[in-house]
Scaffold this motif. Structure first.
Motif, PDB file in Angstrom:
ATOM      1  N   ALA A 149       0.824  -1.215   0.000  1.00  0.00           N
ATOM      2  CA  ALA A 149       0.000   0.000   0.000  1.00  0.00           C
ATOM      3  C   ALA A 149       0.855   1.261   0.000  1.00  0.00           C
ATOM      4  N   GLY A 150       0.471   2.221  -0.830  1.00  0.00           N
ATOM      5  CA  GLY A 150       1.163   3.502  -0.883  1.00  0.00           C
ATOM      6  C   GLY A 150       2.422   3.513  -1.717  1.00  0.00           C
ATOM      7  N   GLN A 151       2.817   2.347  -2.251  1.00  0.00           N
ATOM      8  CA  GLN A 151       3.988   2.262  -3.117  1.00  0.00           C
ATOM      9  C   GLN A 151       3.538   2.169  -4.571  1.00  0.00           C
TER      10      GLN A 151
ATOM     11  N   GLY B  93       7.775   7.161 -12.185  1.00  0.00           N
ATOM     12  CA  GLY B  93       8.393   6.130 -11.352  1.00  0.00           C
ATOM     13  C   GLY B  93       8.239   6.347  -9.865  1.00  0.00           C
ATOM     14  N   PHE B  94       7.375   7.309  -9.474  1.00  0.00           N
ATOM     15  CA  PHE B  94       7.116   7.577  -8.057  1.00  0.00           C
ATOM     16  C   PHE B  94       5.629   7.817  -7.855  1.00  0.00           C
ATOM     17  N   PRO B  95       5.022   7.273  -6.795  1.00  0.00           N
ATOM     18  CA  PRO B  95       3.625   7.584  -6.511  1.00  0.00           C
ATOM     19  C   PRO B  95       3.491   9.001  -5.962  1.00  0.00           C
ATOM     20  N   LYS B  96       2.298   9.512  -5.971  1.00  0.00           N
ATOM     21  CA  LYS B  96       2.074  10.889  -5.500  1.00  0.00           C
ATOM     22  C   LYS B  96       2.405  11.070  -4.021  1.00  0.00           C
ATOM     23  N   GLU B  97       2.421   9.976  -3.267  1.00  0.00           N
ATOM     24  CA  GLU B  97       2.803  10.052  -1.857  1.00  0.00           C
ATOM     25  C   GLU B  97       4.265  10.447  -1.689  1.00  0.00           C
ATOM     26  N   ASN B  98       5.077  10.224  -2.714  1.00  0.00           N
ATOM     27  CA  ASN B  98       6.528  10.437  -2.651  1.00  0.00           C
ATOM     28  C   ASN B  98       6.889  11.863  -3.088  1.00  0.00           C
ATOM     29  N   PRO B  99       7.716  12.581  -2.310  1.00  0.00           N
ATOM     30  CA  PRO B  99       8.114  13.939  -2.701  1.00  0.00           C
ATOM     31  C   PRO B  99       8.732  14.015  -4.100  1.00  0.00           C
ATOM     32  N   GLN B 100       9.376  12.926  -4.536  1.00  0.00           N
ATOM     33  CA  GLN B 100      10.014  12.934  -5.845  1.00  0.00           C
ATOM     34  C   GLN B 100       8.999  13.004  -6.993  1.00  0.00           C
ATOM     35  N   PHE B 101       7.774  12.578  -6.724  1.00  0.00           N
ATOM     36  CA  PHE B 101       6.731  12.745  -7.740  1.00  0.00           C
ATOM     37  C   PHE B 101       6.538  14.223  -8.045  1.00  0.00           C
ATOM     38  N   TRP B 102       6.488  15.031  -7.005  1.00  0.00           N
ATOM     39  CA  TRP B 102       6.209  16.461  -7.177  1.00  0.00           C
ATOM     40  C   TRP B 102       7.362  17.182  -7.859  1.00  0.00           C
ATOM     41  N   ASP B 103       8.581  16.766  -7.560  1.00  0.00           N
ATOM     42  CA  ASP B 103       9.740  17.312  -8.269  1.00  0.00           C
ATOM     43  C   ASP B 103       9.651  16.990  -9.762  1.00  0.00           C
ATOM     44  N   ALA B 104       9.276  15.737 -10.066  1.00  0.00           N
ATOM     45  CA  ALA B 104       9.167  15.316 -11.469  1.00  0.00           C
ATOM     46  C   ALA B 104       8.034  16.063 -12.176  1.00  0.00           C
ATOM     47  N   LEU B 105       6.924  16.252 -11.475  1.00  0.00           N
ATOM     48  CA  LEU B 105       5.798  16.984 -12.061  1.00  0.00           C
ATOM     49  C   LEU B 105       6.196  18.424 -12.365  1.00  0.00           C
ATOM     50  N   GLN B 106       6.894  19.049 -11.429  1.00  0.00           N
ATOM     51  CA  GLN B 106       7.350  20.428 -11.619  1.00  0.00           C
ATOM     52  C   GLN B 106       8.277  20.537 -12.835  1.00  0.00           C
ATOM     53  N   ALA B 107       9.195  19.579 -12.942  1.00  0.00           N
ATOM     54  CA  ALA B 107      10.132  19.577 -14.072  1.00  0.00           C
ATOM     55  C   ALA B 107       9.405  19.347 -15.399  1.00  0.00           C
ATOM     56  N   ASP B 108       8.333  18.591 -15.343  1.00  0.00           N
ATOM     57  CA  ASP B 108       7.590  18.230 -16.554  1.00  0.00           C
ATOM     58  C   ASP B 108       6.681  19.358 -17.031  1.00  0.00           C
TER      59      ASP B 108
ATOM     60  N   MET C 238      -4.692  16.291 -15.034  1.00  0.00           N
ATOM     61  CA  MET C 238      -4.978  15.130 -14.197  1.00  0.00           C
ATOM     62  C   MET C 238      -3.664  14.522 -13.731  1.00  0.00           C
ATOM     63  N   ILE C 239      -3.572  14.253 -12.423  1.00  0.00           N
ATOM     64  CA  ILE C 239      -2.436  13.510 -11.892  1.00  0.00           C
ATOM     65  C   ILE C 239      -3.001  12.342 -11.085  1.00  0.00           C
ATOM     66  N   THR C 240      -2.755  11.144 -11.558  1.00  0.00           N
ATOM     67  CA  THR C 240      -3.329   9.948 -10.944  1.00  0.00           C
ATOM     68  C   THR C 240      -2.256   8.905 -10.679  1.00  0.00           C
ATOM     69  N   ASN C 241      -2.458   8.146  -9.622  1.00  0.00           N
ATOM     70  CA  ASN C 241      -1.586   7.006  -9.364  1.00  0.00           C
ATOM     71  C   ASN C 241      -2.006   5.790 -10.184  1.00  0.00           C
TER      72      ASN C 241
ATOM     73  N   ASP D 227      -8.568  12.496  -2.923  1.00  0.00           N
ATOM     74  CA  ASP D 227      -9.326  11.870  -1.823  1.00  0.00           C
ATOM     75  C   ASP D 227      -8.422  11.170  -0.814  1.00  0.00           C
ATOM     76  N   THR D 228      -7.098  11.182  -1.030  1.00  0.00           N
ATOM     77  CA  THR D 228      -6.165  10.458  -0.155  1.00  0.00           C
ATOM     78  C   THR D 228      -5.349  11.439   0.674  1.00  0.00           C
ATOM     79  N   LEU D 229      -5.499  11.377   1.992  1.00  0.00           N
ATOM     80  CA  LEU D 229      -4.883  12.377   2.863  1.00  0.00           C
ATOM     81  C   LEU D 229      -3.351  12.364   2.831  1.00  0.00           C
ATOM     82  N   PRO D 230      -2.674  11.214   2.830  1.00  0.00           N
ATOM     83  CA  PRO D 230      -1.199  11.250   2.731  1.00  0.00           C
ATOM     84  C   PRO D 230      -0.710  11.922   1.451  1.00  0.00           C
ATOM     85  N   ILE D 231      -1.479  11.803   0.370  1.00  0.00           N
ATOM     86  CA  ILE D 231      -1.096  12.465  -0.885  1.00  0.00           C
ATOM     87  C   ILE D 231      -1.273  13.975  -0.764  1.00  0.00           C
TER      88      ILE D 231
END
Length: 220
Positions: free
Chosen positions: A61-63, A145-160, A113-116, A173-177
């Motif tokens: 879960a969460g990975q 290569g990173f779920p939205k729970e991971n800070p690296q997802f946001w870095d990749a999104l910003q770069a993209d 849209m940003i979805t896992n 709808d997911t609080l950890p995200i």
């Protein structure tokens, strides 16, 4: 539900499952349909199937692999995509989500849209619900290569896509995200009060929540 400061928002980032689409499809599939079909296909009882699946679900879960149909097909020795087709009639839009999407698009907001969800899941849902025309981009976390729970997802999104977190709204709808987005600096965050129409409202803790998409566009 708060009145949004739309004049301070240029980019709207939206989750899919439980946010735009009713989470009942996914909950029914993973908690009911998959265990039942797993039991049938492997010749074991439903109770045994649930006992085998539960620790696998908890461990992943969460990975990123939690959201990957290829991972689960290999792990469970069955075709998850084919099993999803058996319940695809349950895929449904949340009330007035299309009204909301049309309003923010016509207001000139950048909508992404940003979805896992795995690309196969995304394709399956877009075949049944016409969401793509509302979006500039449809991004799966598997692309990075990173779920939205991971800070690296946001870095990749910003770069993209080069968005300004301070002038962005993110609904999920997911609080950890949502907490991961907040850590990155996304200024406007909303949870979803009732992601699964069959389960009733949920506690969104420190986050304000969407209850009515039609009301959300007030002031737009």
């Amino acid at each position: 539900m708060p009145l949004l400061p739309w004049h301070d928002i240029d980019t709207v980032l939206l989750d899919m499952d439980g946010t735009l689409l009713d989470l009942h499809f996914d909950n029914h599939f993973w908690l009911e349909h998959l265990p039942r079909r797993y039991a049938q296909l492997h010749g074991i009882s439903l109770a045994m199937a649930e006992m085998e699946l539960q620790p696998l679900f908890e461990r992943n879960a969460g990975q990123l692999q939690w959201y990957c149909l290829d991972f689960w097909s290999t792990e469970l020795k069955l075709s998850v995509r084919e099993l999803k087709l058996e319940t695809a009639h349950l895929i449904a839009l949340r009330p007035d989500a299309d009204t909301f999407l049309a309003a923010i698009k016509s207001a000139g907001k950048r909508v992404v849209m940003i979805t896992n969800a795995h690309r196969d899941s995304l394709s399956l849902k877009l075949e049944r619900i016409e969401l793509a025309p509302y979006f500039e981009r449809l991004i799966s976390s598997h692309d990075y290569g990173f779920p939205k729970e991971n800070p690296q997802f946001w870095d990749a999104l910003q770069a993209d896509i080069g968005f300004d977190p301070a002038r962005s709204l993110f609904i999920d709808d997911t609080l950890p995200i949502l907490r991961s987005a907040r850590e990155f600096g996304v200024a406007h965050l909303l949870a979803v009060r009732e992601p699964d129409s069959r389960k009733g409202p949920k506690d969104t803790e420190e986050f304000a929540a969407v209850e009515n998409y039609r009301e959300l566009v007030a002031g737009l």
